[in-house]
Design a protein around this motif. Structure first.
Motif, PDB file in Angstrom:
ATOM      1  N   ASP A  89      -7.808   2.815 -11.432  1.00 40.64           N
ATOM      2  CA  ASP A  89      -5.905   1.950 -11.768  1.00 40.64           C
ATOM      3  C   ASP A  89      -5.347   1.549 -11.640  1.00 40.64           C
ATOM      4  O   ASP A  89      -7.036   0.319 -11.666  1.00 40.64           O
ATOM      5  N   ILE A  90      -4.664   0.958 -11.509  1.00 44.64           N
ATOM      6  CA  ILE A  90      -4.188  -0.305 -12.139  1.00 44.64           C
ATOM      7  C   ILE A  90      -3.347  -0.844 -10.626  1.00 44.64           C
ATOM      8  O   ILE A  90      -2.912  -0.010  -9.882  1.00 44.64           O
ATOM      9  N   VAL A  91      -4.122  -1.849 -10.992  1.00 37.43           N
ATOM     10  CA  VAL A  91      -3.032  -2.433  -8.778  1.00 37.43           C
ATOM     11  C   VAL A  91      -1.947  -3.879  -8.795  1.00 37.43           C
ATOM     12  O   VAL A  91      -3.558  -4.253  -9.998  1.00 37.43           O
ATOM     13  N   VAL A  92      -1.385  -3.763  -8.714  1.00 36.15           N
ATOM     14  CA  VAL A  92      -0.150  -4.588  -8.777  1.00 36.15           C
ATOM     15  C   VAL A  92      -0.855  -6.212  -7.291  1.00 36.15           C
ATOM     16  O   VAL A  92      -0.499  -5.126  -6.330  1.00 36.15           O
ATOM     17  N   VAL A 118      -8.965  -1.669 -11.949  1.00 35.33           N
ATOM     18  CA  VAL A 118     -10.058  -1.970 -11.126  1.00 35.33           C
ATOM     19  C   VAL A 118     -11.209  -1.648 -11.610  1.00 35.33           C
ATOM     20  O   VAL A 118     -11.083  -0.304 -12.132  1.00 35.33           O
ATOM     21  N   ASP A 119     -12.322  -1.959 -11.271  1.00 29.43           N
ATOM     22  CA  ASP A 119     -13.862  -2.176 -12.164  1.00 29.43           C
ATOM     23  C   ASP A 119     -13.904  -2.499 -13.942  1.00 29.43           C
ATOM     24  O   ASP A 119     -14.474  -2.557 -13.779  1.00 29.43           O
ATOM     25  N   LYS A 176      -2.471   5.347  -9.600  1.00 33.83           N
ATOM     26  CA  LYS A 176      -3.477   6.123  -9.767  1.00 33.83           C
ATOM     27  C   LYS A 176      -3.262   6.297 -11.007  1.00 33.83           C
ATOM     28  O   LYS A 176      -2.259   6.840 -12.529  1.00 33.83           O
ATOM     29  N   GLN A 177      -4.443   6.419 -11.672  1.00 34.74           N
ATOM     30  CA  GLN A 177      -5.835   6.774 -13.282  1.00 34.74           C
ATOM     31  C   GLN A 177      -5.511   8.121 -13.246  1.00 34.74           C
ATOM     32  O   GLN A 177      -5.254   8.818 -12.214  1.00 34.74           O
ATOM     33  N   GLN A 178      -4.655   8.349 -14.344  1.00 32.31           N
ATOM     34  CA  GLN A 178      -4.437  10.245 -14.430  1.00 32.31           C
ATOM     35  C   GLN A 178      -5.741  11.030 -14.905  1.00 32.31           C
ATOM     36  O   GLN A 178      -6.520   9.964 -15.553  1.00 32.31           O
TER      37      GLN A 178
END
Length: 180
Positions: A89-92, A118-119, A176-178
Motif C-alpha cells: 500500500d502507498i501511505v502518505v 509499506v514494507d 490500497k494496492q490493487q
C-alpha cells in the motif's frame, strides 16, 4: 645392498603420515558476544525504565505496548474505518522525531510529507511497524527504544548512538494496492 633398500623402504613408510591439521592461533570463547548481549540487555532495560517513567507521568493518556516493542498513545482516532496499511500500500504521512525529554531533533517541517510504500522502502524499524498500526487520519505518539529507532549507528547526522526517541505520526492518506 638389500639392507640399504630395506632401510630406505622403512624410512618411506614411517615418514609418510597423513596431513596434520593446523592448530588455531586463537581460540574463540564467545565472551565478546556474551558481553555485547549483556550490554544491549542493560541498555534496553534502562531505556524501558525511562519510557515507563514517561508513561507514569503522563497519566491522562493511555499507552499501549505494541508487539514490536514500542509504546504508543492515540491523539486522534478514526472510527469510520478498520483498514490499516498492508504490504505494498502507498501511505502518505508526516512525523517528527524528539528525544524522550521532548527536545526536537527533526520537526515535521524538517522531514516534510513522506510517501511510503509499506514494507518496500527504508524507514527506521519502529516507524515501519508504527505505520501498520494506524488508520487513515489517525495520529499517535510513539515511544521507541533505540533498538527500534536508529540503533547503534544513529542516523549519522543529528541522532547519536543508542538514542531512544519519541515520534508523533499522522497518517494522511492510504492508497490500497490493487489486487491482481
Amino acid at each position: 645392498m638389500r639392507v640399504v633398500y630395506l632401510v630406505l623402504l622403512l624410512a618411506l613408510t614411517c615418514g609418510c603420515n597423513g596431513p596434520e591439521p593446523r592448530k588455531p592461533v586463537q581460540t574463540k570463547t564467545g565472551s565478546f558476544f556474551k558481553a555485547s548481549v549483556e550490554r544491549s540487555r542493560k541498555l534496553l532495560e534502562q531505556e524501558e525504565k525511562k519510557i515507563q517513567q514517561i508513561i507514569t507521568n503522563d497519566s491522562l493518556k493511555h499507552y499501549t505496548h505494541s508487539a514490536s516493542g514500542s509504546w504508543y498513545t492515540y491523539l486522534a482516532v478514526n472510527d469510520s474505518t478498520n483498514y490499516t496499511p498492508q504490504t505494498d500500500d502507498i501511505v502518505v504521512l508526516n512525523y517528527d522525531i524528539l528525544t524522550l525529554d521532548n527536545d526536537t531533533i527533526y520537526s515535521k517541517q524538517d522531514i516534510g510529507v513522506v510517501t511510503y510504500k509499506v514494507d518496500k522502502q527504508e524507514l527506521f524499524l519502529g516507524l515501519r511497524n508504527a505505520v501498520k498500526l494506524l488508520k487513515e487520519n489517525e495520529r499517535a505518539t510513539f515511544l521507541f527504544p533505540s533498538s527500534l529507532a536508529f540503533g547503534y549507528h544513529g542516523d549519522e547526522n543529528k541522532i547519536g548512538s543508542n538514542v531512544p526517541i519519541k515520534s508523533t505520526i499522522t497518517i494522511l492518506q492510504i492508497e490500497k494496492q490493487q489486487e491482481n
